[in-house]
Design an enzyme around this catalytic site. Sequence first.
Site, PDB file in Angstrom:
ATOM      1  N   MET A   1     -24.820 -96.772   6.911  1.00  0.00           N
ATOM      2  CA  MET A   1     -24.712 -96.565   5.465  1.00  0.00           C
ATOM      3  C   MET A   1     -25.302 -95.231   5.025  1.00  0.00           C
ATOM      4  O   MET A   1     -24.852 -94.663   4.028  1.00  0.00           O
ATOM      5  CB  MET A   1     -25.397 -97.713   4.707  1.00  0.00           C
TER       6      MET A   1
ATOM      7  N   VAL B   1     -21.929-102.448  11.282  1.00  0.00           N
ATOM      8  CA  VAL B   1     -22.492-101.459  10.362  1.00  0.00           C
ATOM      9  C   VAL B   1     -23.918-101.867  10.019  1.00  0.00           C
ATOM     10  O   VAL B   1     -24.186-103.058   9.804  1.00  0.00           O
ATOM     11  CB  VAL B   1     -21.664-101.398   9.055  1.00  0.00           C
ATOM     12  N   CYS B   2     -24.820-100.885   9.950  1.00  0.00           N
ATOM     13  CA  CYS B   2     -26.165-101.137   9.438  1.00  0.00           C
ATOM     14  C   CYS B   2     -26.607 -99.924   8.626  1.00  0.00           C
ATOM     15  O   CYS B   2     -25.775 -99.124   8.200  1.00  0.00           O
ATOM     16  CB  CYS B   2     -27.144-101.466  10.565  1.00  0.00           C
ATOM     17  N   ARG B   3     -27.878 -99.751   8.428  1.00  0.00           N
ATOM     18  CA  ARG B   3     -28.381 -98.638   7.619  1.00  0.00           C
ATOM     19  C   ARG B   3     -28.168 -97.295   8.308  1.00  0.00           C
ATOM     20  O   ARG B   3     -27.624 -96.369   7.729  1.00  0.00           O
ATOM     21  CB  ARG B   3     -29.869 -98.850   7.322  1.00  0.00           C
TER      22      ARG B   3
END
Length: 131
Positions: free
Chosen positions: A99, A70-72
């Site tokens: 996110m 998961v990242c931005r």
Amino acid sequence: MAQIIENISHLDSQELLSLAADPERGAIFIDVREPEEYEAAHIPGIPLIPMGEIIDLIERLDRDREYVFVCRSGRRSLEVAIFFSANGFEKVHNYLGGMLQWQLEERKVAHGREHITEQFTLDQLERKITP
């Protein structure tokens, strides 16, 4: 059904939550953003290993486990998934939209340093998402 983009499986939010709820699969979820991004908002229960540090830890991780990154926005986590795949990890996924998507869907977020640690241990990855 997961989308395949750049030879990597991309999960939407519902697929991510379904995988997290399946104890048989034992998937590991890792946020690969920077600490200040994580502190501002993260998916509850997912630990942080910044992208720049995960490369040094890859040899300590179990290649037989399933991983979701998961990242931005989903781009950095895709790069990590590609790196893992190139290094013999067969069950890797990227969270599609990152996110930004999670917050767009108004899903629960946590704030602070709850799963940031100074020294990495494998048991820190056993946390579960809390929807």
